[in-house]
Design a protein around this motif. Structure first.
Motif, PDB file in Angstrom:
ATOM      1  N   LEU A  23       0.866  -1.173   0.000  1.00 11.53           N
ATOM      2  CA  LEU A  23       0.000   0.000   0.000  1.00 11.53           C
ATOM      3  C   LEU A  23       0.905   1.226   0.000  1.00 11.53           C
ATOM      4  CD1 LEU A  23      -2.771   1.390   0.246  1.00 11.53           C
ATOM      5  CD2 LEU A  23      -2.573   1.116   2.734  1.00 11.53           C
ATOM      6  N   THR A  24       0.823   2.009  -1.068  1.00 13.23           N
ATOM      7  CA  THR A  24       1.596   3.239  -1.174  1.00 13.23           C
ATOM      8  C   THR A  24       0.638   4.404  -0.998  1.00 13.23           C
ATOM      9  OG1 THR A  24       3.096   2.148  -2.729  1.00 13.23           O
ATOM     10  CG2 THR A  24       3.208   4.550  -2.604  1.00 13.23           C
ATOM     11  N   ILE A  25       0.914   5.240   0.006  1.00 14.68           N
ATOM     12  CA  ILE A  25       0.059   6.392   0.295  1.00 14.68           C
ATOM     13  C   ILE A  25       0.851   7.649  -0.031  1.00 14.68           C
ATOM     14  CG2 ILE A  25      -1.249   7.622   2.058  1.00 14.68           C
ATOM     15  CD1 ILE A  25      -1.521   4.928   3.528  1.00 14.68           C
ATOM     16  N   GLY A  26       0.267   8.477  -0.878  1.00 12.95           N
ATOM     17  CA  GLY A  26       0.984   9.667  -1.330  1.00 12.95           C
ATOM     18  C   GLY A  26       2.186   9.259  -2.152  1.00 12.95           C
ATOM     19  N   LYS A  27       3.250  10.040  -2.071  1.00 11.75           N
ATOM     20  CA  LYS A  27       4.450   9.738  -2.850  1.00 11.75           C
ATOM     21  C   LYS A  27       5.535   9.078  -2.013  1.00 11.75           C
ATOM     22  CE  LYS A  27       3.658  13.465  -6.100  1.00 11.75           C
ATOM     23  NZ  LYS A  27       4.167  14.677  -6.720  1.00 11.75           N
ATOM     24  N   THR A  28       5.409   9.101  -0.685  1.00 13.46           N
ATOM     25  CA  THR A  28       6.529   8.661   0.144  1.00 13.46           C
ATOM     26  C   THR A  28       6.233   7.514   1.100  1.00 13.46           C
ATOM     27  OG1 THR A  28       5.979  10.346   1.786  1.00 13.46           O
ATOM     28  CG2 THR A  28       7.577  10.950   0.097  1.00 13.46           C
ATOM     29  N   LEU A  29       4.999   7.330   1.511  1.00 17.04           N
ATOM     30  CA  LEU A  29       4.687   6.328   2.528  1.00 17.04           C
ATOM     31  C   LEU A  29       4.387   4.978   1.879  1.00 17.04           C
ATOM     32  CD1 LEU A  29       4.278   5.806   5.535  1.00 17.04           C
ATOM     33  CD2 LEU A  29       1.907   6.518   5.260  1.00 17.04           C
ATOM     34  N   ARG A  30       5.204   3.975   2.217  1.00 14.29           N
ATOM     35  CA  ARG A  30       5.049   2.635   1.644  1.00 14.29           C
ATOM     36  C   ARG A  30       4.832   1.647   2.790  1.00 14.29           C
ATOM     37  NH1 ARG A  30       6.953  -0.479  -3.087  1.00 14.29           N
ATOM     38  NH2 ARG A  30       7.652  -2.491  -2.332  1.00 14.29           N
ATOM     39  N   LEU A  31       3.741   0.881   2.698  1.00 13.46           N
ATOM     40  CA  LEU A  31       3.372  -0.085   3.726  1.00 13.46           C
ATOM     41  C   LEU A  31       3.340  -1.486   3.134  1.00 13.46           C
ATOM     42  CD1 LEU A  31       0.323   1.888   5.174  1.00 13.46           C
ATOM     43  CD2 LEU A  31       2.695   2.014   5.920  1.00 13.46           C
ATOM     44  N   VAL A  32       3.752  -2.463   3.948  1.00 13.70           N
ATOM     45  CA  VAL A  32       3.739  -3.859   3.532  1.00 13.70           C
ATOM     46  C   VAL A  32       2.663  -4.568   4.337  1.00 13.70           C
ATOM     47  CG1 VAL A  32       5.078  -5.988   3.402  1.00 13.70           C
ATOM     48  CG2 VAL A  32       6.198  -3.790   3.013  1.00 13.70           C
ATOM     49  N   GLY A  33       1.839  -5.350   3.664  1.00  9.96           N
ATOM     50  CA  GLY A  33       0.739  -6.039   4.325  1.00  9.96           C
ATOM     51  C   GLY A  33       0.993  -7.524   4.486  1.00  9.96           C
ATOM     52  N   GLU A  34       0.257  -8.089   5.413  1.00  9.20           N
ATOM     53  CA  GLU A  34       0.294  -9.535   5.640  1.00  9.20           C
ATOM     54  C   GLU A  34      -1.131  -9.977   5.973  1.00  9.20           C
ATOM     55  OE1 GLU A  34       2.161 -12.644   8.868  1.00  9.20           O
ATOM     56  OE2 GLU A  34       3.257 -10.813   8.424  1.00  9.20           O
ATOM     57  N   TYR A  35      -1.584 -11.023   5.278  1.00  9.73           N
ATOM     58  CA  TYR A  35      -2.938 -11.520   5.503  1.00  9.73           C
ATOM     59  C   TYR A  35      -3.039 -12.261   6.823  1.00  9.73           C
ATOM     60  CZ  TYR A  35      -4.235 -10.460   0.697  1.00  9.73           C
ATOM     61  OH  TYR A  35      -4.516  -9.809  -0.471  1.00  9.73           O
TER      62      TYR A  35
END
Length: 117
Positions: A47-59
């Protein structure tokens, strides 16, 4: 003819709850920020929010079923555990959907494998 056959095929829909609880105190996520959710068919969606924040998900599988409700006449969606004594009466809310998976996100520290697709 081909369009009729496709309309008869039942599509499986699966809803996933995006859990940002562990991230909300670590990063400032502005309301209405543009975002891109990619890799939903992988083990670790991004999940990339805006131009700088990058999040990694796990189910994560839910224990039981998670119900999502909406107030009638409102676009606001509320998530409420069953059995809460402070629930609104049934004529004020309606069930929107049920969820069996939660996609829990954390900040990308750079050591996660990146999806090359």
């Amino acid at each position: 003819m081909n369009g009729n056959v496709e309309s008869l095929v039942e599509k499986d829909e699966e809803y996933v709850l995006l859990d940002l609880d562990s991230v909300c105190f670590q990063a400032d996520i502005p309301p209405n920020a543009p975002y891109v959710l990619s890799g939903l068919d992988t083990m670790n969606p991004i999940l990339t929010i805006g131009k700088t924040l990058r999040l990694v998900g796990e189910y994560q599988e839910t224990v039981g079923t998670c119900y999502v409700f909406s107030e009638i006449g409102s676009s606001r969606v509320i998530q409420q555990p069953m059995g809460d004594s402070n629930q609104a009466s049934s004529d004020q809310i309606r069930s929107v959907l049920t969820v069996h998976k939660i996609l829990k996100f954390r900040l990308d520290t750079g050591d996660s494998p990146r999806d090359s697709s």
